[in-house]
Design a protein around this motif. Structure first.
Motif, PDB file in Angstrom:
ATOM      1  N   GLY A  14       0.808  -1.222   0.000  1.00  0.00           N
ATOM      2  CA  GLY A  14       0.000   0.000   0.000  1.00  0.00           C
ATOM      3  C   GLY A  14       0.835   1.263   0.000  1.00  0.00           C
ATOM      4  O   GLY A  14       2.052   1.223   0.149  1.00  0.00           O
ATOM      5  N   GLU A  47      -4.020  -3.571  -0.978  1.00  0.00           N
ATOM      6  CA  GLU A  47      -4.504  -4.312   0.194  1.00  0.00           C
ATOM      7  C   GLU A  47      -5.369  -5.510  -0.200  1.00  0.00           C
ATOM      8  O   GLU A  47      -5.432  -6.506   0.529  1.00  0.00           O
ATOM      9  N   LEU A  74       5.142   0.705  16.816  1.00  0.00           N
ATOM     10  CA  LEU A  74       4.552  -0.196  15.816  1.00  0.00           C
ATOM     11  C   LEU A  74       5.652  -1.013  15.131  1.00  0.00           C
ATOM     12  O   LEU A  74       5.413  -2.120  14.653  1.00  0.00           O
ATOM     13  N   GLY A  75       6.842  -0.460  15.117  1.00  0.00           N
ATOM     14  CA  GLY A  75       7.964  -1.128  14.456  1.00  0.00           C
ATOM     15  C   GLY A  75       8.538  -2.307  15.228  1.00  0.00           C
ATOM     16  O   GLY A  75       9.573  -2.858  14.856  1.00  0.00           O
ATOM     17  N   GLY A 125       2.359  -1.050   8.544  1.00  0.00           N
ATOM     18  CA  GLY A 125       2.166  -0.941   7.108  1.00  0.00           C
ATOM     19  C   GLY A 125       3.416  -0.473   6.391  1.00  0.00           C
ATOM     20  O   GLY A 125       4.540  -0.645   6.885  1.00  0.00           O
ATOM     21  N   SER A 126       3.200   0.142   5.235  1.00  0.00           N
ATOM     22  CA  SER A 126       4.320   0.489   4.356  1.00  0.00           C
ATOM     23  C   SER A 126       4.976   1.816   4.742  1.00  0.00           C
ATOM     24  O   SER A 126       5.947   2.227   4.118  1.00  0.00           O
TER      25      SER A 126
HETATM   26  P1  NAD Z   1       1.718   2.424   8.856  1.00  0.00           P
HETATM   27  O1  NAD Z   1       1.753   1.265   9.803  1.00  0.00           O
HETATM   28  O2  NAD Z   1       2.355   2.220   7.541  1.00  0.00           O
HETATM   29  O3  NAD Z   1       2.391   3.689   9.569  1.00  0.00           O
HETATM   30  C1  NAD Z   1       1.858   4.289  10.740  1.00  0.00           C
HETATM   31  C2  NAD Z   1       2.958   5.109  11.426  1.00  0.00           C
HETATM   32  O4  NAD Z   1       3.892   4.221  12.031  1.00  0.00           O
HETATM   33  C3  NAD Z   1       3.759   5.992  10.472  1.00  0.00           C
HETATM   34  O5  NAD Z   1       4.080   7.179  11.115  1.00  0.00           O
HETATM   35  C4  NAD Z   1       4.996   5.169  10.204  1.00  0.00           C
HETATM   36  O6  NAD Z   1       6.128   5.933   9.870  1.00  0.00           O
HETATM   37  C5  NAD Z   1       5.194   4.435  11.515  1.00  0.00           C
HETATM   38  N1  NAD Z   1       5.828   3.131  11.306  1.00  0.00           N
HETATM   39  C6  NAD Z   1       5.251   2.010  10.801  1.00  0.00           C
HETATM   40  N2  NAD Z   1       6.142   1.033  10.713  1.00  0.00           N
HETATM   41  C7  NAD Z   1       7.311   1.525  11.164  1.00  0.00           C
HETATM   42  C8  NAD Z   1       8.623   0.981  11.283  1.00  0.00           C
HETATM   43  N3  NAD Z   1       8.908  -0.290  10.952  1.00  0.00           N
HETATM   44  N4  NAD Z   1       9.600   1.779  11.770  1.00  0.00           N
HETATM   45  C9  NAD Z   1       9.343   3.034  12.117  1.00  0.00           C
HETATM   46  N5  NAD Z   1       8.123   3.615  12.018  1.00  0.00           N
HETATM   47  C10 NAD Z   1       7.118   2.854  11.538  1.00  0.00           C
HETATM   48  O7  NAD Z   1       0.184   2.810   8.698  1.00  0.00           O
HETATM   49  P2  NAD Z   1      -0.518   3.839   7.674  1.00  0.00           P
HETATM   50  O8  NAD Z   1       0.363   5.005   7.432  1.00  0.00           O
HETATM   51  O9  NAD Z   1      -1.879   4.029   8.213  1.00  0.00           O
HETATM   52  O10 NAD Z   1      -0.652   2.992   6.322  1.00  0.00           O
HETATM   53  C11 NAD Z   1       0.223   3.142   5.211  1.00  0.00           C
HETATM   54  C12 NAD Z   1      -0.116   2.101   4.177  1.00  0.00           C
HETATM   55  O11 NAD Z   1       0.239   0.816   4.682  1.00  0.00           O
HETATM   56  C13 NAD Z   1      -1.592   2.031   3.801  1.00  0.00           C
HETATM   57  O12 NAD Z   1      -1.670   1.874   2.421  1.00  0.00           O
HETATM   58  C14 NAD Z   1      -2.089   0.784   4.516  1.00  0.00           C
HETATM   59  O13 NAD Z   1      -3.163   0.148   3.860  1.00  0.00           O
HETATM   60  C15 NAD Z   1      -0.859  -0.079   4.481  1.00  0.00           C
HETATM   61  N6  NAD Z   1      -0.800  -1.120   5.511  1.00  0.00           N
HETATM   62  C16 NAD Z   1      -0.319  -2.322   5.112  1.00  0.00           C
HETATM   63  C17 NAD Z   1      -0.159  -3.326   6.023  1.00  0.00           C
HETATM   64  C18 NAD Z   1       0.362  -4.641   5.570  1.00  0.00           C
HETATM   65  O14 NAD Z   1       0.859  -4.738   4.460  1.00  0.00           O
HETATM   66  N7  NAD Z   1       0.288  -5.680   6.358  1.00  0.00           N
HETATM   67  C19 NAD Z   1      -0.451  -3.097   7.372  1.00  0.00           C
HETATM   68  C20 NAD Z   1      -0.928  -1.840   7.745  1.00  0.00           C
HETATM   69  C21 NAD Z   1      -1.093  -0.840   6.811  1.00  0.00           C
END
Ligand code: NAD
Ligand code: IPM
Ligand code: MN
Length: 362
Positions: A75, A89, A256-257, A277-278
């Protein structure tokens, strides 16, 4: 032993964090004499760009042939137009459904060093060790969707069979852990939740009388997760509630990481991915936290390949890297953070220093 691992890097930070986890798996394989064979496949937005589909047939075939699948994330803004016909997704949901991966395990065990990054007070976090079992192939995610110009609906449907198999995994893990299961629903409003609760009560009585079962409504559970997280052992819930509660629970761990996941069906094959997520806001900068994906690789070894000692070794190496203060920007104090690569290297170093790993056990 020889194993096939399908790697789906996906989008955003997906390729960065899967590269770290694959490097760790390779090191573990070399050290213990396992032949892990990796193949990389298109998934999500990257797959839409290349083929027009989020889960190309070639990717699904490779996943069916593999012993286990490691996924980064899918995503991003490029594919997020609400009127888009195809979405990254959808590929992930199709993969979970096609492979029958109905039970999603999301363990939450805060590490003392990372607790500093949590907004929750430290005295509430000490001793927290919970496992969320999220039903993954039913409910609102998979019900019929309708859209007209001025209205839309998503059907939430669950069969007893779907509820039973999700709940049985929850009860089973509770029995193997501290014997306590919290079933989360919205039985005061939703018919599906009343069926969920009835089924939980019946299974508890007939099959798991040794497990202490309690029920919580999802709204108050969202509050209890923060106010008394230590009181929970295994939490089992439906698809959407589990999605939301685990992003919330990630704050108990600090970021979350840090949270890994395992998606399991009836056989050994599983899909392993971080719960995040991404992260488009940080993608491509080499600063994402790779620990959640590395810990997902540990779950892969444990649940799909039966390599418990190797799984534990990875978990101990991540824990030792955290102990040493090797923190990416989501966890570190300003100016103290390391890159994705440096965090992965810290784990690799601890895996290759064989003798120290045993000493790092608490
Ligand atoms: P996200 O989980 O990607 O990010 C949310 C927040 O957490 C952001 O500020 C991001 O920088 C931070 N974050 C997430 N993972 C991190 C890591 N490993 N290290 C440091 N910081 C981290 O959620 P979002 O921004 O709501 O979604 C972005 C995209 O990701 C959307 O398209 C969503 O559909 C997709 N998504 C995919 C999955 C999956 O593939 N399993 C899971 C959740 C969201
Ligand atoms: C997750 C994600 C997915 C979900 C999305 C990307 C479909 O948020 O794995 O937690 O909602 O299951
Ligand atoms: Mn989610």
């Amino acid at each position: 032993m020889s194993f096939e691992i399908a790697v789906l890097p996906g989008d955003g930070i997906g390729p960065e964090v899967t590269a770290a986890a694959v490097a760790v798996l390779k090191a573990i394989g070399r050290k213990h004499g396992h032949a892990f064979r990796f193949s990389t496949h298109l998934m999500g937005g990257a797959a839409i760009d290349a083929t027009g589909e989020p889960l190309p047939a070639a990717t699904l075939d490779a996943c069916r042939r593999a012993d286990a699948i490691l996924l980064g994330a899918v995503g991003g803004p490029k594919w997020s137009d609400p009127s888009a016909k195809v979405r990254p997704e959808q590929g992930l949901l199709a993969l979970r459904q096609e492979l029958g991966l109905y039970a999603n395990l999301r363990p939450v065990r805060p590490h003392p060093v990372a607790m500093g990054a949590s907004p929750v007070k430290p005295h509430l976090l000490a001793g927290v060790d919970l496992l969320v079992v999220r039903e993954l192939t039913g409910g609102l995610y998979f019900g019929e969707k309708k859209r007209q110009a001025d209205r839309a609906s998503d059907l939430c449907e669950y069969t007893v069979h779907e509820i039973e198999r999700g709940l049985r995994r929850g009860f089973g893990f509770a029995r193997a852990r501290r014997g306590r299961l919290a079933s989360v629903d919205k039985a005061n409003v939703l018919e599906t939740s009343r069926l969920w609760r009835e089924t939980a009560i019946r299974l508890g009585r007939d099959e798991f009388p040794d497990v202490a079962l309690e029920h919580h409504l999802v709204d108050s559970m969202a509050m209890y997760l923060i106010s008394r997280p230590r009181d929970f052992d295994v939490v089992v819930t439906e698809n959407l509630f589990g999605d939301i509660l685990t992003d919330e629970a990630s704050l108990l761990a600090g970021s979350l990481g840090l949270l890994p996941s395992a998606s399991l069906g009836d056989g050994p094959r599983g899909l392993y991915e971080p719960i995040h997520g991404s992260a488009p806001d940080i993608a491509g900068r080499g600063i994402a936290n790779p620990y959640a994906t590395i810990l997902s690789a540990a779950l892969l070894l444990r649940h799909s390949l039966g390599l418990e000692a190797e799984a534990l070794e990875i978990e101990l190496a991540v824990s030792a890297a955290l102990d040493a203060g090797v923190l990416t920007a989501d966890l570190a104090a300003p100016g103290q953070s390391v890159s994705t690569q440096a965090a992965a290297d810290a784990v690799l170093e601890r895996i290759t220093q064989h003798c120290q790993v045993a000493e790092l056990r608490d």
